[in-house]
Design a protein around this motif. Structure first.
Motif, mmCIF file in Angstrom:
data_model
loop_
_atom_site.group_PDB
_atom_site.id
_atom_site.type_symbol
_atom_site.label_atom_id
_atom_site.label_comp_id
_atom_site.label_asym_id
_atom_site.label_seq_id
_atom_site.Cartn_x
_atom_site.Cartn_y
_atom_site.Cartn_z
ATOM 1 N N UNK A 36 20.435 2.567 59.288
ATOM 2 C CA UNK A 36 21.610 2.043 59.201
ATOM 3 C C UNK A 36 21.631 0.738 58.540
ATOM 4 N N UNK A 37 22.812 0.261 57.880
ATOM 5 C CA UNK A 37 22.649 -1.154 57.220
ATOM 6 C C UNK A 37 23.094 -2.165 58.437
ATOM 7 N N UNK A 38 23.215 -3.331 58.085
ATOM 8 C CA UNK A 38 23.355 -4.577 59.052
ATOM 9 C C UNK A 38 24.851 -4.412 59.709
ATOM 10 N N UNK A 39 25.730 -3.690 59.183
ATOM 11 C CA UNK A 39 27.030 -3.300 59.742
ATOM 12 C C UNK A 39 26.968 -2.087 60.901
ATOM 13 N N UNK A 40 25.824 -1.419 60.839
ATOM 14 C CA UNK A 40 25.690 -0.271 61.540
ATOM 15 C C UNK A 40 26.260 0.893 60.811
ATOM 16 N N UNK A 41 26.451 0.828 59.752
ATOM 17 C CA UNK A 41 26.775 2.223 58.876
ATOM 18 C C UNK A 41 25.552 2.778 58.375
ATOM 19 N N UNK A 42 25.704 4.176 57.995
ATOM 20 C CA UNK A 42 24.739 4.837 57.477
ATOM 21 C C UNK A 42 24.040 3.923 56.069
ATOM 22 N N UNK A 43 23.051 3.793 55.932
ATOM 23 C CA UNK A 43 22.557 3.164 54.717
ATOM 24 C C UNK A 43 22.527 4.385 53.783
ATOM 25 N N UNK A 44 23.436 4.140 52.425
ATOM 26 C CA UNK A 44 23.514 5.109 51.462
ATOM 27 C C UNK A 44 22.823 4.565 50.165
ATOM 28 N N UNK A 45 21.965 5.535 49.531
ATOM 29 C CA UNK A 45 21.388 5.327 48.031
ATOM 30 C C UNK A 45 22.083 6.252 47.285
ATOM 31 N N UNK A 46 22.201 5.789 46.022
ATOM 32 C CA UNK A 46 22.775 6.515 44.940
ATOM 33 C C UNK A 46 21.955 7.732 44.293
ATOM 34 N N UNK A 47 20.572 7.614 44.456
ATOM 35 C CA UNK A 47 19.721 8.665 43.918
ATOM 36 C C UNK A 47 18.598 8.524 45.036
ATOM 37 N N UNK A 48 17.718 9.782 44.846
ATOM 38 C CA UNK A 48 16.447 10.072 45.762
ATOM 39 C C UNK A 48 15.461 8.995 45.372
ATOM 40 N N UNK A 49 15.438 8.544 43.797
ATOM 41 C CA UNK A 49 14.471 7.605 43.239
ATOM 42 C C UNK A 49 14.590 6.287 43.939
ATOM 43 N N UNK A 50 16.149 5.720 44.110
ATOM 44 C CA UNK A 50 16.715 4.579 44.734
ATOM 45 C C UNK A 50 15.984 4.736 46.048
ATOM 46 N N UNK A 51 16.186 5.806 46.835
ATOM 47 C CA UNK A 51 15.871 5.683 48.231
ATOM 48 C C UNK A 51 14.266 5.582 48.062
ATOM 49 N N UNK A 52 13.556 6.269 47.342
ATOM 50 C CA UNK A 52 12.040 6.325 47.152
ATOM 51 C C UNK A 52 11.618 5.017 46.900
ATOM 52 N N UNK A 53 12.165 4.256 46.049
ATOM 53 C CA UNK A 53 11.986 2.782 45.571
ATOM 54 C C UNK A 53 11.777 1.864 46.957
ATOM 55 N N UNK A 54 13.042 2.199 47.864
ATOM 56 C CA UNK A 54 13.304 1.350 49.168
ATOM 57 C C UNK A 54 11.987 1.445 50.122
ATOM 58 N N UNK A 55 11.772 2.917 50.074
ATOM 59 C CA UNK A 55 10.527 3.379 50.989
ATOM 60 C C UNK A 55 9.234 2.781 50.676
ATOM 61 N N UNK A 56 8.957 3.021 49.313
ATOM 62 C CA UNK A 56 7.725 2.329 48.691
ATOM 63 C C UNK A 56 7.693 0.740 49.215
ATOM 64 N N UNK A 57 8.643 0.225 49.029
ATOM 65 C CA UNK A 57 8.795 -1.275 49.386
ATOM 66 C C UNK A 57 8.593 -1.511 50.901
ATOM 67 N N UNK A 58 8.656 -0.624 51.587
ATOM 68 C CA UNK A 58 8.203 -0.733 53.123
ATOM 69 C C UNK A 58 6.936 -0.257 53.582
ATOM 70 N N UNK A 59 6.406 0.450 52.365
ATOM 71 C CA UNK A 59 5.015 0.671 52.266
ATOM 72 C C UNK A 59 4.443 2.055 52.599
ATOM 73 N N UNK A 60 5.666 3.128 52.509
ATOM 74 C CA UNK A 60 5.473 4.316 52.540
ATOM 75 C C UNK A 60 4.850 4.902 51.215
ATOM 76 N N UNK A 61 4.075 5.925 51.271
ATOM 77 C CA UNK A 61 3.417 6.480 50.230
ATOM 78 C C UNK A 61 3.899 7.849 49.889
ATOM 79 N N UNK A 62 4.395 8.617 50.793
ATOM 80 C CA UNK A 62 5.082 9.800 50.550
ATOM 81 C C UNK A 62 6.384 9.957 51.527
ATOM 82 N N UNK A 63 7.111 10.791 50.775
ATOM 83 C CA UNK A 63 8.657 11.270 51.627
ATOM 84 C C UNK A 63 8.893 12.569 51.121
ATOM 85 N N UNK A 64 9.845 13.087 51.863
ATOM 86 C CA UNK A 64 10.139 14.567 51.514
ATOM 87 C C UNK A 64 11.672 14.446 51.292
#
Length: 100
Positions: A36-64
């Motif tokens: 969720x975002x700060x307002x409680x709505x679903x956090x939306x990404x415009x691509x799988x890569x954008x979501x992956x970059x976000x997750x990499x920034x949190x320290x994740x190494x893999x996603x599905x």
């Protein structure tokens, strides 16, 4: 699920990136709900890569990446089982650099 709750799963669980109609991408940890975002709505990404970059920034190494597949006959593979409606594609996040 908040960003803090998501980050707490790093090293313990693999995040899932849900591809919805190929236009929006959502992040979740199975059993913990959608990010969720700060307002409680679903956090939306415009691509799988954008979501992956976000997750990499949190320290994740893999996603599905989970693709909904309603049109099996169009893309030429066997129909998915009713209990498994997604095509899962592993995503290596190690080469993605977080945006500042």
């Amino acid at each position: 699920m908040t960003e803090t709750e998501l980050a707490a799963h790093c090293g313990r669980s693999q995040p899932e990136i849900l591809a919805n109609e190929g236009i929006i991408y959502l992040v979740r940890i199975a059993g913990s709900g959608l990010l969720k975002d700060a307002k409680g709505s679903n956090r939306v990404f415009k691509s799988a890569t954008a979501a992956g970059i976000y997750l990499a920034g949190l320290g994740f190494e893999r996603a599905e990446v989970l693709h909904q597949c309603a049109y099996d006959e169009v893309i030429g593979h066997e129909p998915l089982a009713a209990e498994d409606r997604y095509m899962a594609t592993p995503m290596d996040l190690s080469g993605l650099k977080p945006l500042i």
